[in-house]
Write a protein that holds these residues in place. Structure first.
Motif, PDB file in Angstrom:
ATOM      1  N   GLY A 114      15.344   7.097  -5.108  1.00 36.09           N
ATOM      2  CA  GLY A 114      14.728   7.333  -3.808  1.00 36.09           C
ATOM      3  C   GLY A 114      14.728   6.135  -2.891  1.00 36.09           C
ATOM      4  N   ASP A 115      15.581   5.127  -3.153  1.00 38.08           N
ATOM      5  CA  ASP A 115      15.504   3.898  -2.361  1.00 38.08           C
ATOM      6  C   ASP A 115      16.859   3.412  -1.849  1.00 38.08           C
ATOM      7  OD1 ASP A 115      16.467   3.258  -4.858  1.00 38.08           O
ATOM      8  OD2 ASP A 115      14.922   1.780  -5.326  1.00 38.08           O
ATOM      9  N   HIS A 116      17.756   4.353  -1.554  1.00 36.72           N
ATOM     10  CA  HIS A 116      19.071   3.986  -1.028  1.00 36.72           C
ATOM     11  C   HIS A 116      19.338   4.704   0.296  1.00 36.72           C
ATOM     12  CE1 HIS A 116      20.120   3.454  -5.549  1.00 36.72           C
ATOM     13  NE2 HIS A 116      19.619   2.336  -5.051  1.00 36.72           N
ATOM     14  N   ILE A 117      20.074   4.033   1.178  1.00 38.11           N
ATOM     15  CA  ILE A 117      20.447   4.602   2.473  1.00 38.11           C
ATOM     16  C   ILE A 117      21.928   4.974   2.413  1.00 38.11           C
ATOM     17  CG2 ILE A 117      20.632   4.185   4.956  1.00 38.11           C
ATOM     18  CD1 ILE A 117      17.751   4.209   3.932  1.00 38.11           C
ATOM     19  N   TYR A 118      22.238   6.273   2.540  1.00 33.59           N
ATOM     20  CA  TYR A 118      23.623   6.739   2.465  1.00 33.59           C
ATOM     21  C   TYR A 118      23.674   8.223   2.783  1.00 33.59           C
ATOM     22  CZ  TYR A 118      22.346   8.767  -2.075  1.00 33.59           C
ATOM     23  OH  TYR A 118      21.757   9.508  -3.081  1.00 33.59           O
ATOM     24  N   LYS A 119      24.866   8.719   3.031  1.00 28.36           N
ATOM     25  CA  LYS A 119      25.119  10.156   3.174  1.00 28.36           C
ATOM     26  C   LYS A 119      26.169  10.539   2.139  1.00 28.36           C
ATOM     27  CE  LYS A 119      25.933   9.719   7.667  1.00 28.36           C
ATOM     28  NZ  LYS A 119      26.219  10.003   9.099  1.00 28.36           N
ATOM     29  N   MET A 120      25.880  11.584   1.365  1.00 30.72           N
ATOM     30  CA  MET A 120      26.799  11.963   0.287  1.00 30.72           C
ATOM     31  C   MET A 120      26.706  13.450   0.010  1.00 30.72           C
ATOM     32  SD  MET A 120      26.953  10.421  -3.573  1.00 30.72           S
ATOM     33  CE  MET A 120      28.207  10.973  -4.743  1.00 30.72           C
ATOM     34  N   ASP A 121      27.852  14.081  -0.194  1.00 30.04           N
ATOM     35  CA  ASP A 121      27.932  15.495  -0.539  1.00 30.04           C
ATOM     36  C   ASP A 121      27.838  15.631  -2.061  1.00 30.04           C
ATOM     37  OD1 ASP A 121      28.442  18.154  -0.946  1.00 30.04           O
ATOM     38  OD2 ASP A 121      30.265  18.222   0.279  1.00 30.04           O
ATOM     39  N   TRP A 133      26.726   2.765   1.843  1.00 26.22           N
ATOM     40  CA  TRP A 133      25.648   2.846   0.860  1.00 26.22           C
ATOM     41  C   TRP A 133      24.947   1.506   0.832  1.00 26.22           C
ATOM     42  CZ3 TRP A 133      24.527   0.232  -3.748  1.00 26.22           C
ATOM     43  CH2 TRP A 133      23.578   0.836  -4.603  1.00 26.22           C
ATOM     44  N   LYS A 134      23.627   1.535   0.928  1.00 27.09           N
ATOM     45  CA  LYS A 134      22.872   0.290   0.932  1.00 27.09           C
ATOM     46  C   LYS A 134      21.613   0.435   0.096  1.00 27.09           C
ATOM     47  CE  LYS A 134      23.193  -2.901   3.787  1.00 27.09           C
ATOM     48  NZ  LYS A 134      23.838  -4.229   3.848  1.00 27.09           N
ATOM     49  N   ASP A 135      21.468  -0.467  -0.873  1.00 26.69           N
ATOM     50  CA  ASP A 135      20.231  -0.568  -1.635  1.00 26.69           C
ATOM     51  C   ASP A 135      19.266  -1.408  -0.797  1.00 26.69           C
ATOM     52  OD1 ASP A 135      18.151  -1.249  -3.329  1.00 26.69           O
ATOM     53  OD2 ASP A 135      19.420  -1.611  -5.064  1.00 26.69           O
ATOM     54  N   VAL A 136      18.184  -0.788  -0.311  1.00 28.60           N
ATOM     55  CA  VAL A 136      17.265  -1.492   0.592  1.00 28.60           C
ATOM     56  C   VAL A 136      16.036  -1.984  -0.172  1.00 28.60           C
ATOM     57  CG1 VAL A 136      18.032  -0.449   2.739  1.00 28.60           C
ATOM     58  CG2 VAL A 136      16.383   0.767   1.334  1.00 28.60           C
ATOM     59  N   GLY A 137      16.279  -2.564  -1.318  1.00 23.88           N
ATOM     60  CA  GLY A 137      15.185  -3.019  -2.169  1.00 23.88           C
ATOM     61  C   GLY A 137      14.689  -4.412  -1.869  1.00 23.88           C
ATOM     62  N   THR A 138      15.298  -5.118  -0.909  1.00 20.58           N
ATOM     63  CA  THR A 138      14.838  -6.450  -0.533  1.00 20.58           C
ATOM     64  C   THR A 138      14.594  -6.496   0.974  1.00 20.58           C
ATOM     65  OG1 THR A 138      17.058  -7.333  -0.116  1.00 20.58           O
ATOM     66  CG2 THR A 138      16.229  -7.484  -2.385  1.00 20.58           C
ATOM     67  N   TYR A 163      12.626   7.468  10.518  1.00 22.90           N
ATOM     68  CA  TYR A 163      12.831   7.996   9.172  1.00 22.90           C
ATOM     69  C   TYR A 163      12.012   7.229   8.146  1.00 22.90           C
ATOM     70  CZ  TYR A 163      16.952   9.836  11.565  1.00 22.90           C
ATOM     71  OH  TYR A 163      17.796  10.453  12.455  1.00 22.90           O
ATOM     72  N   ARG A 164      11.959   7.781   6.934  1.00 21.41           N
ATOM     73  CA  ARG A 164      11.516   7.071   5.738  1.00 21.41           C
ATOM     74  C   ARG A 164      12.733   6.993   4.818  1.00 21.41           C
ATOM     75  NH1 ARG A 164       5.646   6.331   5.662  1.00 21.41           N
ATOM     76  NH2 ARG A 164       4.942   7.323   7.596  1.00 21.41           N
ATOM     77  N   ILE A 165      12.740   6.031   3.911  1.00 23.25           N
ATOM     78  CA  ILE A 165      13.906   5.854   3.039  1.00 23.25           C
ATOM     79  C   ILE A 165      14.215   7.140   2.270  1.00 23.25           C
ATOM     80  CG2 ILE A 165      14.818   4.569   1.058  1.00 23.25           C
ATOM     81  CD1 ILE A 165      13.117   2.167   2.022  1.00 23.25           C
ATOM     82  N   ILE A 166      13.182   7.849   1.833  1.00 28.81           N
ATOM     83  CA  ILE A 166      13.392   9.051   1.019  1.00 28.81           C
ATOM     84  C   ILE A 166      14.069  10.172   1.802  1.00 28.81           C
ATOM     85  CG2 ILE A 166      11.183  10.196   1.480  1.00 28.81           C
ATOM     86  CD1 ILE A 166      11.107  10.832  -1.574  1.00 28.81           C
ATOM     87  N   LYS A 184       0.815  -1.224   0.000  1.00 29.31           N
ATOM     88  CA  LYS A 184       0.000   0.000   0.000  1.00 29.31           C
ATOM     89  C   LYS A 184       0.844   1.267   0.000  1.00 29.31           C
ATOM     90  CE  LYS A 184      -3.309  -2.523   2.897  1.00 29.31           C
ATOM     91  NZ  LYS A 184      -3.917  -2.605   4.246  1.00 29.31           N
ATOM     92  N   THR A 185       2.155   1.113  -0.107  1.00 26.63           N
ATOM     93  CA  THR A 185       3.056   2.252   0.064  1.00 26.63           C
ATOM     94  C   THR A 185       4.188   2.195  -0.950  1.00 26.63           C
ATOM     95  OG1 THR A 185       2.617   2.222   2.443  1.00 26.63           O
ATOM     96  CG2 THR A 185       4.546   3.454   1.728  1.00 26.63           C
ATOM     97  N   ALA A 186       4.558   3.333  -1.522  1.00 25.81           N
ATOM     98  CA  ALA A 186       5.723   3.395  -2.401  1.00 25.81           C
ATOM     99  C   ALA A 186       6.993   3.092  -1.599  1.00 25.81           C
ATOM    100  CB  ALA A 186       5.824   4.783  -3.035  1.00 25.81           C
ATOM    101  N   LYS A 187       7.938   2.437  -2.236  1.00 23.86           N
ATOM    102  CA  LYS A 187       9.156   2.017  -1.537  1.00 23.86           C
ATOM    103  C   LYS A 187       9.875   3.163  -0.826  1.00 23.86           C
ATOM    104  CE  LYS A 187      12.525   0.314  -4.060  1.00 23.86           C
ATOM    105  NZ  LYS A 187      13.416  -0.617  -4.789  1.00 23.86           N
ATOM    106  N   PRO A 188      10.032   4.351  -1.421  1.00 24.60           N
ATOM    107  CA  PRO A 188      10.735   5.427  -0.714  1.00 24.60           C
ATOM    108  C   PRO A 188      10.048   5.886   0.572  1.00 24.60           C
ATOM    109  CG  PRO A 188      10.664   5.875  -3.064  1.00 24.60           C
ATOM    110  CD  PRO A 188       9.739   4.723  -2.817  1.00 24.60           C
ATOM    111  N   ALA A 189       8.750   5.533   0.747  1.00 21.28           N
ATOM    112  CA  ALA A 189       8.020   5.936   1.952  1.00 21.28           C
ATOM    113  C   ALA A 189       8.053   4.874   3.040  1.00 21.28           C
ATOM    114  CB  ALA A 189       6.570   6.263   1.606  1.00 21.28           C
TER     115      ALA A 189
END
Length: 404
Positions: free
Chosen positions: A128-135, A244-249, A38-41, A26-31
């Motif tokens: 909109g579906d990755h967890i990371y910090k980047m400049d 950096w982590k792709d949280v798609g699974t 937090y939310r992924i986005i 019922k929810t888009a992945k970035p939410a």
């Protein structure tokens, strides 16, 4: 009249996220909720703000309601601005009709008018579906210094995982000489992070050409980047060495949550120099009962803990009653773990109930996989849910939907 911007960010947030099963029913992945509050986005949005990029288009499509509501006017990220700020960009009907976004490149093509209104010199494309910090500003400066037409952020990955990514070969100056989209036999370990900076005029040309090419997949990795290389355009790799982590699974989402725990977490969300902003609705402080035990866990606002919580991440308003045990799990907002219930190696979505003496999942060492319970469901008294179960509705015996 819109104020000219040096760089505009376009954040692709319309993916279905089918590999997250019940969590994206019922929810888009970035939410999807992450890290308790937090939310992924929040991560790419916060990266934009921390990098000085204050004009962000968020391209939505699949199940956008929760995501649209969450973004709102952008105030939590300091993106509620008279000029620029954040704007949600769903597919819309134009003079030639309406169409869903057909691919990543087509999504940007359909929103060229949004880009043009700010006349930017550069366009930053994000997922909109990755967890990371980047400049991103440092990457932009590198793009300008090399005189690139396109700069792609890259991460070194193990050779065994390289076939999951777009892979680049570079020369000694970091200029990209070859690009393989998810190759069966990769010849490099430089993986695309799905983060691109384009010089605007170049991006426009290739998007328009791609749109007019019959049979194109309308995708950056499959079409735009290969076409630019074939035409001899200047593409450079920008190396990234942080977390950096792709949280798609389900497994990667669970792992990323666990990476927040411990005395020295792999990923630090408490860095005051690089804040992760989020929309947090007012909640009272959490409460830990006299007989409760909590270890190596994140407990968010509004939680009430009377039982045992170990190596877990709890979002706001979670209740763990006396005698209940939560271990190695991610529990999302408003969920209630009743007395005597046992939750192990699981992800429980928001507003669910695990009833008295019910059992969800197994000890991590014994489990076949991560158990997942979708939102708004009740696991009834004494019911046991298998360790690898994926439950998103009330069609399973012993699981009912909670009336709203």
């Amino acid at each position: 009249m819109f104020k000219k911007k040096e760089c505009v960010a376009m954040l692709l947030a319309g993916g279905q996220g089918s590999r997250l099963y019940a969590l994206t029913e019922k929810t888009a992945k970035p939410a999807v909720t992450f890290g308790g509050k937090y939310r992924i986005i929040d991560f790419p949005m916060s990266n934009c703000v921390n990098s000085g990029i204050n004009t962000v288009g968020v391209l939505t499509q699949y199940q956008p309601l929760v995501l649209n509501e969450y973004i709102g006017n952008g105030q939590p990220w300091d993106l509620d601005r008279m000029s620029g700020g954040v704007m949600v960009l769903p597919p819309y009907q134009g003079k030639n009709g309406a169409d869903w976004y057909k691919g990543t490149a087509n999504a940007i093509y359909q929103n060229l008018d949004f880009i043009r209104r700010y006349a930017p010199d550069y366009v930053l494309i994000l997922s909109g579906d990755h967890i990371y910090k980047m400049d991103y500003n440092a990457m932009l400066q590198d793009h300008k210094n090399t005189g690139a037409d396109c700069t792609i952020a890259v991460l070194e990955v193990p050779l065994s995982e390289a076939s999951r990514f777009g892979i680049m070969v570079t020369d000694e100056t970091r200029k990209i000489t070859e690009f393989q989209e998810k190759p069966k036999n990769p010849i490099s370990t430089k993986a695309s992070m799905g983060i691109y900076i384009f010089s605007t005029k170049v991006l426009e040309k290739y998007l328009i050409d791609d749109e007019n090419t019959p049979g194109s997949s309308n995708d950056f990795g499959k079409n735009i980047i290969p076409n630019m290389l074939n035409d001899g355009m200047k593409l450079y790799a920008y190396p990234f060495e942080g977390y950096w982590k792709d949280v798609g699974t389900i497994s990667s989402l669970w792992e990323a949550n666990m990476d927040l725990l411990g005395e020295k977490p792999e990923f630090n969300v408490h860095d005051k120099k690089w804040r992760i902003f989020s929309r947090n609705y007012a909640a009272p402080p959490h409460y830990i009962g006299k007989e409760a035990t909590v270890s190596d866990s994140i407990i968010s606002e509004g939680c009430e803990i009377q039982g045992k919580v170990e190596h877990s991440v709890l979002s706001s308003g979670v209740i763990v009653e006396k005698g209940a045990i939560v271990k190695d799990s991610v529990i999302m907002s408003g969920t209630v773990i009743k007395a005597g219930a046992n939750v192990n190696y699981s992800i429980i979505d928001s507003d669910s109930v695990i009833s008295e003496n019910a059992k969800v999942g197994e000890e991590r060492e014994l489990a076949k996989g991560i158990a997942v319970i979708g939102s708004g469901l009740c696991v009834e008294k004494g019911v046991a849910i298998a360790s690898d179960a994926m439950i998103n509705d009330d069609s399973v015996d012993g699981v009912s939907a909670i009336e709203k």
